[in-house]
Design an enzyme around this catalytic site. Structure first.
Site, short mmCIF file in Angstrom:
data_model
loop_
_atom_site.label_atom_id
_atom_site.label_comp_id
_atom_site.label_asym_id
_atom_site.label_seq_id
_atom_site.Cartn_x
_atom_site.Cartn_y
_atom_site.Cartn_z
CB SER A 70 42.29 47.81 42.75
OG SER A 70 42.95 47.24 41.66
CE1 TYR A 114 39.03 45.40 38.99
CE2 TYR A 114 41.26 44.69 38.46
CZ TYR A 114 40.40 45.51 39.17
OH TYR A 114 40.89 46.44 40.06
CB SER A 115 41.59 44.73 31.90
OG SER A 115 42.82 45.07 31.27
CG ASN A 116 45.25 46.05 36.95
OD1 ASN A 116 44.79 46.67 37.89
ND2 ASN A 116 45.52 44.76 37.03
N GLY A 132 41.42 46.73 47.30
CA GLY A 132 42.67 46.65 46.56
C GLY A 132 43.62 45.59 47.09
#
Length: 396
Positions: free
Chosen positions: A113, A209-211, A351
């Site tokens: 991340s 949180y969301s990719n 990340g």
């Protein structure tokens, strides 16, 4: 985004209480902010030095040795730069559990991340050029694309995406190791997977949180520039500041190009370590695909905070943060701030991706540190020890 650690922060934003699959490769793909967010920084002692030069080699080395000896990390690596620009690198453990080979000093790693910070910089550069408006709706750039149960691209702004306040569901928690290790995903496939599920929250109402947010940000970059995201990232950031060991893997590229420690992964959490070095990272894309080194990450975040990548107005937007629960962690636009035991904060991201975890960042007075381990920690002691290693390196 590791299911175990991510759950602590994200559960408050989910209304239906859906359970995640344990430690899948895609679910490990990237939170970066989650692990440190659930823990307070190490408490300052009476003997703690003020925020000054980076810690001496003994302190940082001891921290890495703890990660290997006590927490079972195959390897740990660190790169530390003090405010005067003096840099040190460290290693502990072995680079390959089969051969027992040494850990390559400042070896390449999948940085998960941390990729989000690079994507956010490209978006904000385009904002500075007048090509993207932070407060424009996603439909301005991707008309009709973002639709689903409780989801409407006419209500979600670019700022919501970069800040993780869109309420969009995360596609990563719906993938597992067998699905992604050898499979190439187009970005639109990742988005479609997310849109098969209802919204987690109303846009702008809460942090979650969301990719998926960063997949959309990457698609907006491509729509506005007419160029692949990887090319824009390379031209605008990697070449510009001389990141010699950082790259966006090409489609189908499953290996790591330069000397690197091998990465290991447990799935389920109590299972054996498996070598996960070779994998298709496309499930991360704009949210988690980059490969880099600890020293290149230090260079990137140092250049960013020094204003070498963004105009002052856009850097100020990036550093404008919202709280992440009650953790003390704060999230801006692809950039986090975390408190230090010696006072002040450091700025970075972090990340997770199957096989590797990286943590670190820079302070406003020029200190920088990044720490990496070659397996995602699966217990709170190991999580805390990674956090403490960064704090030791920056507070010494």
């Amino acid at each position: 985004m590791r299911a175990r650690t991510g759950q602590n922060l994200r559960s408050s934003t989910r209304r239906d209480g859906r359970r995640r699959r344990a430690v899948s490769a895609a679910a490990a793909m990237a939170v970066g902010v989650m692990t440190l967010g659930v823990l307070a920084p190490p408490a300052a002692s009476d003997s703690a030095a003020p925020a000054a030069a980076a810690a001496g080699p003994d302190a940082v080395q001891r921290a890495l040795n703890t990660l290997v000896r006590d927490d079972g990390m195959p390897a740990a690596l660190a790169s530390v730069k003090d405010r005067n620009g003096r840099a040190r690198t460290y290693t502990a453990g072995v680079g390959d559990l089969t051969t027992g080979s040494k850990v390559p000093r400042d070896g390449q790693l999948r940085i998960g991340s941390n990729t989000k910070a690079f994507t956010a910089v490209v978006v904000l550069q385009l904002v500075g050029e007048g090509k993207i408006d932070l407060d424009a709706f996603v439909d301005t750039y991707l008309p009709g694309l973002v639709r689903g149960e409780g989801i409407d691209g006419n209500r979600i702004t670019v700022r919501h995406l970069l800040q993780h306040t869109s309420g969009l569901p995360d596609y990563g928690v719906h993938l597992d190791d067998d699905e992604i290790r050898n499979r190439y995903f187009e970005p639109r496939e990742l988005l479609d997977l997310a849109l098969d599920h209802p919204a987690d929250a109303e846009p702008g109402k809460t942090w979650g949180y969301s990719n998926t947010n960063y997949v959309l940000a990457g698609l907006i970059v491509q729509k506005v520039t007419g160029r692949p995201l990887a090319e824009e990232m390379d031209r605008r950031i990697i070449q510009r500041i001389g990141l010699r060991h950082t790259y966006f893997p090409a489609p189908g590229e499953m290996t790591v190009r330069e000397p690197h420690p091998r990465g290991y992964h447990r799935s389920p959490e109590d299972g054996p370590l498996r070598d996960f070095t070779e994998m298709d990272p496309s499930a991360g894309w704009a949210a988690g695909q980059l490969i880099s080194t600890n020293s290149d990450l230090n260079r990137f975040f140092t250049a960013l905070l020094a204003g070498r990548l963004l105009p002052a107005a856009q850097l100020a937007e990036m550093r404008t943060t919202v709280p992440v629960g009650t953790s003390g962690l704060r999230y801006g636009l692809g950039l986090t701030s975390r408190t230090l035991s010696c006072g002040g904060v450091y700025w970075g991201h972090g990340g997770d991706i199957a096989g590797y975890e990286t943590r670190g960042g820079v302070t406003d007075d020029g200190r920088a540190a990044n720490v990496a381990v070659t397996s995602i920690p699966t217990d709170e002691a190991a999580v805390r020890h990674v956090s403490e290693a960064v704090d030791t390196a920056l507070c010494g």
